[in-house]
Design a protein around this motif. Sequence first.
Motif, PDB file in Angstrom:
ATOM      1  N   SER A   1     -48.910 -59.367  -8.708  1.00 38.19           N
ATOM      2  CA  SER A   1     -48.439 -58.718  -9.921  1.00 38.19           C
ATOM      3  C   SER A   1     -49.570 -57.954 -10.613  1.00 38.19           C
ATOM      4  O   SER A   1     -50.119 -58.404 -11.597  1.00 38.19           O
ATOM      5  CB  SER A   1     -47.879 -59.747 -10.889  1.00 38.19           C
ATOM      6  OG  SER A   1     -48.846 -60.727 -11.175  1.00 38.19           O
TER       7      SER A   1
ATOM      8  N   ARG B   1     -42.355 -48.266  -9.133  1.00 35.48           N
ATOM      9  CA  ARG B   1     -42.515 -49.288 -10.177  1.00 35.48           C
ATOM     10  C   ARG B   1     -41.413 -50.327 -10.051  1.00 35.48           C
ATOM     11  O   ARG B   1     -40.263 -49.996  -9.766  1.00 35.48           O
ATOM     12  CB  ARG B   1     -42.437 -48.658 -11.568  1.00 35.48           C
ATOM     13  CG  ARG B   1     -43.522 -47.638 -11.859  1.00 35.48           C
ATOM     14  CD  ARG B   1     -44.812 -48.292 -12.305  1.00 35.48           C
ATOM     15  NE  ARG B   1     -45.793 -47.319 -12.732  1.00 35.48           N
ATOM     16  CZ  ARG B   1     -46.746 -47.563 -13.609  1.00 35.48           C
ATOM     17  NH1 ARG B   1     -46.831 -48.758 -14.177  1.00 35.48           N
ATOM     18  NH2 ARG B   1     -47.624 -46.630 -13.929  1.00 35.48           N
ATOM     19  N   THR B   2     -41.788 -51.565 -10.265  1.00 32.11           N
ATOM     20  CA  THR B   2     -40.784 -52.622 -10.311  1.00 32.11           C
ATOM     21  C   THR B   2     -40.093 -52.563 -11.674  1.00 32.11           C
ATOM     22  O   THR B   2     -40.555 -51.865 -12.584  1.00 32.11           O
ATOM     23  CB  THR B   2     -41.442 -54.003 -10.138  1.00 32.11           C
ATOM     24  OG1 THR B   2     -42.207 -54.297 -11.311  1.00 32.11           O
ATOM     25  CG2 THR B   2     -42.339 -54.036  -8.911  1.00 32.11           C
TER      26      THR B   2
ATOM     27  N   TYR C   1     -44.609 -52.894 -12.748  1.00 32.35           N
ATOM     28  CA  TYR C   1     -45.742 -53.051 -11.854  1.00 32.35           C
ATOM     29  C   TYR C   1     -45.759 -51.938 -10.817  1.00 32.35           C
ATOM     30  O   TYR C   1     -44.723 -51.580 -10.255  1.00 32.35           O
ATOM     31  CB  TYR C   1     -45.696 -54.399 -11.143  1.00 32.35           C
ATOM     32  CG  TYR C   1     -45.785 -55.581 -12.075  1.00 32.35           C
ATOM     33  CD1 TYR C   1     -46.920 -55.780 -12.853  1.00 32.35           C
ATOM     34  CD2 TYR C   1     -44.731 -56.487 -12.164  1.00 32.35           C
ATOM     35  CE1 TYR C   1     -47.018 -56.860 -13.707  1.00 32.35           C
ATOM     36  CE2 TYR C   1     -44.818 -57.581 -13.017  1.00 32.35           C
ATOM     37  CZ  TYR C   1     -45.951 -57.751 -13.790  1.00 32.35           C
ATOM     38  OH  TYR C   1     -46.033 -58.828 -14.635  1.00 32.35           O
TER      39      TYR C   1
ATOM     40  N   PRO D   1     -37.640 -54.177  -6.955  1.00 30.88           N
ATOM     41  CA  PRO D   1     -38.760 -55.107  -6.946  1.00 30.88           C
ATOM     42  C   PRO D   1     -39.152 -55.557  -5.562  1.00 30.88           C
ATOM     43  O   PRO D   1     -40.292 -55.802  -5.292  1.00 30.88           O
ATOM     44  CB  PRO D   1     -38.232 -56.281  -7.767  1.00 30.88           C
ATOM     45  CG  PRO D   1     -36.756 -56.202  -7.645  1.00 30.88           C
ATOM     46  CD  PRO D   1     -36.420 -54.742  -7.543  1.00 30.88           C
TER      47      PRO D   1
ATOM     48  N   HIS E   1     -40.299 -54.488 -13.953  1.00 35.06           N
ATOM     49  CA  HIS E   1     -41.233 -54.971 -14.960  1.00 35.06           C
ATOM     50  C   HIS E   1     -42.429 -54.031 -15.153  1.00 35.06           C
ATOM     51  O   HIS E   1     -43.352 -54.346 -15.896  1.00 35.06           O
ATOM     52  CB  HIS E   1     -41.730 -56.372 -14.595  1.00 35.06           C
ATOM     53  CG  HIS E   1     -40.624 -57.375 -14.530  1.00 35.06           C
ATOM     54  ND1 HIS E   1     -39.923 -57.813 -15.651  1.00 35.06           N
ATOM     55  CD2 HIS E   1     -40.058 -58.017 -13.466  1.00 35.06           C
ATOM     56  CE1 HIS E   1     -39.003 -58.679 -15.277  1.00 35.06           C
ATOM     57  NE2 HIS E   1     -39.055 -58.825 -13.970  1.00 35.06           N
TER      58      HIS E   1
ATOM     59  N   ARG F   1     -50.265 -55.019 -12.796  1.00 38.40           N
ATOM     60  CA  ARG F   1     -49.601 -54.062 -13.669  1.00 38.40           C
ATOM     61  C   ARG F   1     -50.488 -52.854 -13.885  1.00 38.40           C
ATOM     62  O   ARG F   1     -51.705 -52.957 -13.886  1.00 38.40           O
ATOM     63  CB  ARG F   1     -49.301 -54.727 -15.019  1.00 38.40           C
ATOM     64  CG  ARG F   1     -48.473 -53.838 -15.933  1.00 38.40           C
ATOM     65  CD  ARG F   1     -48.267 -54.521 -17.272  1.00 38.40           C
ATOM     66  NE  ARG F   1     -47.366 -55.686 -17.175  1.00 38.40           N
ATOM     67  CZ  ARG F   1     -46.066 -55.605 -17.264  1.00 38.40           C
ATOM     68  NH1 ARG F   1     -45.481 -54.420 -17.431  1.00 38.40           N
ATOM     69  NH2 ARG F   1     -45.313 -56.677 -17.179  1.00 38.40           N
TER      70      ARG F   1
END
Length: 261
Positions: A258, A41-42, A46, A252, A44, A260
């Motif tokens: 992107s 996961r990033t 994602y 990231p 953020h 999600r």
Amino acid sequence: MGSKPQSRVRLRPVDLARGHGLSTQAVRNYEEEGILPAAARTPHGYRTYTPLHALALTAFRALVPGHGHATATAVMRAVNEGAVDEALRIVDESHAQLLEDRRTLRAVEHALRGLESVPAAAPGRAVRFIGPLAKELGVRPATLRKWEQAGLVRPRRDPVTGYRVYDEADVRDARLAHQLRRGGYLLEQIAPLIDQVRTVGGTEPLEGAMRDWHDRLSARARAMLTGAAGLESYLRGREDNPGDGATDQGQPETAVGSSRA
């Protein structure tokens, strides 16, 4: 030496999905089922996948035609949990089932060769009651009653007790139905075959079914070879990239796009 997946390459769910003709939801479902390793996961939130995930997805899709969805899922889960020996055991069991199915086919063919030599029982001759016949076949009496409803067997009723009585022809039909059921045939497929055998008194109506059964077993065996190649590629990818997958959460780096979760 095979080329190693580039662990620094990051794929969006949509990239992985498009590469295998799937929807992004299917990819997420496969991950949740343990078919794919957990995604990184990033910061953020994602999801990001790697070429190793692509190998896993390719392996799973290669395993399904030969082993079925449930077995292929169990194999991939075991591998992703680090239990490779368990995964290989599951594969071995599936191969053993194919061998058993081949033996079943030979048994059916043997039974068919003997059909013409089975004389019809004399009227009124009692041969089996439902309990002993069910035990002989390894099924429940309820199964024989279900077969009767489907027209696979036609036992008469004892005029005094009302019990079902199976003569030699009924026993023959029950044995044939049992073998065909083990071969994967449905009741509605078996009924007309047995009815034709009764009508024409020979095995010709089943010759096409036997050829089809042979073809399906051969196709399954070849599909297992394809599945083995896919699984081996994934295992090698894991060995070449230990720790790849979700171990770098929070980085990231080069995830494209992107998507999600």
